[in-house]
Design an enzyme around this catalytic site. Structure first.
Site, PDB file in Angstrom:
ATOM      1  N   TYR A  16      -1.688  38.763  24.272  1.00 27.93           N
ATOM      2  CA  TYR A  16      -3.118  38.857  23.978  1.00 27.93           C
ATOM      3  C   TYR A  16      -3.497  38.171  22.678  1.00 27.93           C
ATOM      4  CZ  TYR A  16      -2.171  43.563  21.721  1.00 27.93           C
ATOM      5  OH  TYR A  16      -1.723  44.627  20.979  1.00 27.93           O
ATOM      6  N   GLU A  17      -4.821  37.981  22.534  1.00 27.74           N
ATOM      7  CA  GLU A  17      -5.411  37.174  21.454  1.00 27.74           C
ATOM      8  C   GLU A  17      -4.892  35.729  21.495  1.00 27.74           C
ATOM      9  OE1 GLU A  17      -7.732  38.719  20.604  1.00 27.74           O
ATOM     10  OE2 GLU A  17      -7.162  40.823  20.615  1.00 27.74           O
ATOM     11  N   GLY A  18      -4.598  35.241  22.681  1.00 33.47           N
ATOM     12  CA  GLY A  18      -4.073  33.893  22.876  1.00 33.47           C
ATOM     13  C   GLY A  18      -2.566  33.936  22.994  1.00 33.47           C
TER      14      GLY A  18
END
Length: 596
Positions: free
Chosen positions: A437-439
């Site tokens: 997550y968050e890239g």
């Protein structure tokens, strides 16, 4: 499994490596060492005694959705109320809205403790801090006045609503719509998935920051706007009004962080207000995202510390076989497994990656502080450039490290690590999301190459390399450190040369950007940690030369630095050889030939 904050190592990093007191003075904070240590000791007590005991029960119970309302695991609400009452939620918040405005260099240690003690619990407050930063940076005075006080205190929570079923990394595919209303608000309609803390019972209100398209939005990412959409509407006097037209449609069934509610959020004409300018939502999103990516890196660090603690405690107590050189505990049926070289290898790998990662996180937090608080404009600009370069490394490398260290923890426990009783398998499950997550970490690597290295032809990267070369050169003349300084200097020189090659390859063939990105980020991280370990060794040698006490602690630092340079840093060579292999071998096989 218990958790004990690594206060001594944190103190070494903060005071001996980075001189936090002087850093605070530069930023205008009146914080001396005694107060700093008191804050960390209180945080250690809270995380160890209140938060950590909820970790395994929270994983087993998980979150529940009933009649549209999410309930968090037993104990989470009471612990969160204590978290807010003790002021932990407001540590980094703007002073003008009730925050303490403390430096990231201090706060990142408290955040690491929270992640190590109970990652699922920490996710809720971490997202709120990102929402505060975005609203404080881009929101109107009216929105700030109405929402920031409660968000800063932690009484209300914030979320980040980006992802849709068809739009993850590619935000150009977003479909959520925002229709303007006569009163200046917008009606937001659409569905978002994977929304951490999308609904919960910890706070009275939840403030969603939602990416959406206005009717006149241009196509692509240039047509995205950022809107504030509260769960409950807020009256002019700050009291809560009726519930907004949004709901949690489902909870995701996940591999880990089961105490965090991960929601499908449905917006059915919900009232929202624009943050910043129309079609300029990416600016606000990236403000949140950069903070979130740094925080996710700390999640990997916290998980790594918890796994190392568990493995070390077990290795000291578990009796299996005799040491190869003869019995070390002849009075017992077997020796503790910590005497075996391979167990030592795993423990030292855990130790040096975690402690090196802590130094990298602190170095980055220092840049974040200087970016916003240095009295000189040029210094703020330089720190901002350095922080931007480091964020993708921190996010990707520390989360990969957390997963590796958790895996080593399972291995040290043997079969016992694979079952729930000891808690190691939960750490491995919980850490896995941090790489996604968050890239994803592959996206972090692309960001590192495309937006941080290529954008200025490697100028900021060269400045970072020069800084660490100068630091290393200062230690090369010291007899006690020359053997460590020499290989670090060699790697720094190789890193500079490799950086030039990567830039040339990427400009010669755009496919090389994707082909080299992950390996170059990993190579860069291993060499950065080598530079930091050399500085840690220097400070340890300084302490031993001055006879300041705690010789065992400082000797351990020197031994750990030597292990890292001899047994971990050589990994960089494999990344170098891999990326020099180029893109051709990745693209030679046609997609259809991947069939079974």
């Amino acid at each position: 499994m218990s958790y004990q904050a690594p206060l001594r190592d944190m103190a070494f990093v903060l005071h001996e490596l980075f001189d936090l007191s002087a850093h605070c003075a530069l930023l205008g904070h009146d914080l001396d060492r005694a107060l700093i240590d008191a804050v960390l000791e209180q945080a250690a007590a809270f995380t160890g005694e209140v938060i950590a005991p909820l970790n395994r029960p929270g994983d087993e119970q998980g979150c529940q959705l009933h009649q549209g309302q999410v309930s968090t695991p037993d104990g989470f609400r009471a612990a969160y109320q204590q978290f807010v009452a003790n002021g932990w939620a407001s540590m980094t918040g703007p002073v003008a809205f009730g925050g303490q405005g403390l430096p990231q260099l201090l706060a990142c240690n408290v955040h690491e403790m929270l992640m190590g003690a109970n990652l699922a619990f920490r996710v809720y407050s971490g997202l709120t801090e990102g929402a505060v930063l975005a609203l404080h940076t881009h929101g109107s005075a009216e929105l700030q006045q109405r929402y920031l006080g409660k968000l800063v205190s932690g009484e209300w929570a914030g979320t980040m609503c980006l992802t849709e079923p068809q739009a993850g990394t590619d935000l150009a595919l977003l479909r959520t719509r925002a229709e303007p209303q006569a009163d200046g608000s917008y009606r937001v309609s659409g569905s978002k998935i994977f929304i951490s803390g999308g609904d919960q019972d910890l706070t009275d209100n939840i403030v969603h920051l939602v990416l959406a398209r206005l009717p006149d939005a241009p196509p692509g990412v240039k047509g995205i706007s950022l809107l504030l959409v509260p769960k409950f509407l807020v009256n002019a006097d700050g009291t809560l009004g009726p519930r907004n037209a949004l709901s949690c449609g489902a909870l995701e069934h996940k591999m880990g962080i089961k105490g965090t509610s991960t929601c499908v959020m449905n917006f059915d004409g919900a009232s929202g207000w624009l943050i910043g300018e129309a079609h300029q939502g990416l600016a606000g999103m990236f403000t949140m995202m950069n903070d979130a990516r740094f925080q996710v890196g700390l999640q990997g660090l916290g998980i790594g510390e918890a796994a190392f603690q568990g493995a070390l405690g077990y290795a000291r107590e578990r009796l299996q076989s005799r040491a190869l050189g003869g019995a070390t505990a002849p009075q017992q049926a077997a020796d503790p497994i910590i005497v075996h070289p391979d167990v030592r290898r795993m423990l030292l790998t855990q130790k040096t990656l975690v402690e090196g990662g802590r130094m990298l996180a602190a170095y980055t937090a220092r840049q974040l502080d200087l970016q916003h608080g240095h009295p000189q404009v040029e210094a703020r600009r330089a720190a901002g450039s350095r922080a931007a370069l480091l964020i993708p490394i921190v996010k990707a490398f520390l989360t990969d490290m957390g997963q590796e260290v958790a895996s080593h923890g399972v291995q040290v426990f043997g079969g016992h690590g694979y079952i729930r009783e000891w808690g190691m398998e939960q750490l491995m499950r919980d850490s896995r999301i941090t790489q996604l997550y968050e890239g994803t970490n592959g996206i972090q690597a692309l960001d590192f190459i495309r937006r941080k290295v290529l954008v200025d032809s490697g100028a900021e990267l060269a400045a970072l390399q020069t800084e660490f070369r100068q630091l290393a050169q200062a230690q090369q003349a010291r007899p006690a450190l020359a053997a460590m300084a020499t290989p670090v200097l060699e790697r720094l020189g190789e890193w500079q040369e490799l950086g030039r090659e990567v830039i040339a390859m990427s400009r010669g063939d755009v496919e090389e950007i994707g082909a080299t990105a992950v390996d170059f980020l990993q190579y860069s991280a291993y060499v950065l940690l080598a530079g930091l370990w050399l500085q840690a060794a220097a400070r340890a040698q300084d302490a031993l030369d001055a006879g300041r006490g705690e010789p065992a602690f400082y000797q351990a630092k020197l031994a750990s630095a030597a292990f890292y340079l001899r047994r971990v840093l050589p990994r960089a060579s494999s990344h170098r050889e891999a990326l020099l292999g180029g893109a051709a071998c990745l693209l030679a096989l046609p997609a259809e030939h991947f069939a079974f």
